[in-house]
Design an enzyme around this catalytic site. Structure first.
Site, PDB file in Angstrom:
ATOM      1  CG  HIS A 185      72.181 -16.907  37.203  1.00 58.32           C
ATOM      2  ND1 HIS A 185      70.914 -16.393  37.375  1.00 58.32           N
ATOM      3  CD2 HIS A 185      72.041 -17.942  36.338  1.00 58.32           C
ATOM      4  CE1 HIS A 185      70.051 -17.094  36.665  1.00 58.32           C
ATOM      5  NE2 HIS A 185      70.700 -18.033  36.015  1.00 58.32           N
TER       6      HIS A 185
HETATM    7  O1  RIB Z   1      71.289 -20.780  39.831  1.00 55.22           O
HETATM    8  C1  RIB Z   1      72.418 -20.191  39.223  1.00 55.22           C
HETATM    9  C2  RIB Z   1      73.666 -20.639  39.914  1.00 55.22           C
HETATM   10  O2  RIB Z   1      73.831 -22.045  39.756  1.00 55.22           O
HETATM   11  C3  RIB Z   1      74.937 -20.028  39.299  1.00 55.22           C
HETATM   12  O3  RIB Z   1      75.909 -19.885  40.295  1.00 55.22           O
HETATM   13  C4  RIB Z   1      75.371 -21.048  38.307  1.00 55.22           C
HETATM   14  O4  RIB Z   1      76.788 -21.033  38.077  1.00 55.22           O
HETATM   15  C5  RIB Z   1      74.993 -22.319  38.996  1.00 55.22           C
HETATM   16  O5  RIB Z   1      76.062 -22.649  39.882  1.00 55.22           O
END
Ligand code: RIB
Ligand code: CA
Length: 293
Positions: free
Chosen positions: A235
């Site tokens: 992500h």
């Molecule tokens: O949904 C994904 C996000 O949530 C990313 O930033 C991961 O590190 C968590 O913080």
């Protein structure tokens, strides 16, 4: 480009930070930490550990220990109690520069010409919302914000339509969307397309470069948190990758708002840029390249 990275490291945050710290076109002026995946003391220590592994003296400033309007709900199930999946990172080589991330953001924004600093948000938007409240003139000097968060057409990861970063602090997200900033959101709709499998982990490890090897171990730990997955979404690395490789993303505009009870993104009055697709093979190659640079 001068950037401030606001983050809750965090397995995927760590990979994003390692890529950004090594990129010649990004001068990371500061790393500001926020409670999210894990508590603030751990995210702050981890920012220092990541800098130590990268051999960077980038200042770390700790920020908000809790969301603005709701109770914190960490995600240790994925990131582990140490926030880095138990991966062996060095101890920080320097203490946090301050415990007031918002003041640090304000000082940097005032010290640089207007529109010369980008903000990369990898966690809940609490620190940015507090900057908007405490120092709106400084916040107006931000060139653009690129944030990982939300789910537009995709299901959420902490609720039917709720994604972790937005849902962790929906009040902060609502304030940020309403602020009229140059704001680009990278939701799960895009980040779930950017996946790492065991072959990619082996490529990272075979590179022989410390940040790539550490990233391989982080992704391995990510796999350990799920049973039987063929691949894992990366992500947060999408944020610095978009900053430097926009050609590999499909960006549209959407009129959105935040539903405060669930943190879901819903149709609303705030027009923002949203990355809805990406070229995963090209970005995997670029991330590998950047972690070996
Ligand atoms: O949904 C994904 C996000 O949530 C990313 O930033 C991961 O590190 C968590 O913080
Ligand atoms: Ca994160």
């Amino acid at each position: 480009m001068t950037i401030i990275i606001d983050t809750d490291p965090g397995i995927d945050d760590a990979i994003a930070i390692l890529y950004a710290l090594r990129h010649p076109a990004m001068d990371v002026a500061a790393i500001t930490t926020v409670a999210g995946n894990i508590g603030l003391s751990v995210t702050t220590r981890n920012a220092g550990r990541i800098c130590a592994l990268a051999g960077s003296d980038t200042p770390v400033h700790s920020g908000a220990a809790a969301p603005l309007g709701v109770k914190a709900r960490p995600e240790t199930g994925i990131h582990g109690n140490d926030g880095l999946g138990g991966v062996d990172f060095p101890e920080p080589t320097q203490a946090p520069r301050s415990t007031d991330a918002v003041a640090a953001m304000e000082a940097l924004l005032e010290a640089h010409p207007p529109r010369t600093i980008d903000l990369h948000c990898l966690g809940p938007l609490t620190n940015l919302a507090l900057l908007l409240q405490r120092a709106p003139k400084a916040a107006a000097r931000i060139r653009r914000v690129i944030a990982m968060g939300g789910a537009v057409d995709e299901p959420g990861n902490v609720g039917p339509k709720s994604e972790f970063n937005i849902a962790h602090d929906p009040h902060a997200a609502a304030e940020v969307l309403a602020a009229g900033l140059d704001f680009t959101l990278i939701p799960l709709d895009a980040t779930r397309q950017f996946r790492a499998d065991k072959i990619y982990i082996a490529e990272l490890r075979a590179s022989g470069h410390t940040p790539a090897i550490a990233s391989a171990a982080l992704i391995d730990a990510y796999f350990a948190a799920t049973n039987g997955a063929e691949s894992r979404p990366l992500h947060d690395p999408c944020v610095p990758l978009l900053a430097q490789n926009p050609q590999h993303f499909r960006i549209v505009t959407r009129d959105l708002a935040v539903e405060l009870n669930t943190g879901a993104l819903v149709p609303g009055p705030h027009r923002i840029k949203v990355a809805m697709g990406l070229d995963a093979p090209a970005l995997r190659a670029e991330l590998l390249r950047g972690l070996c640079a």
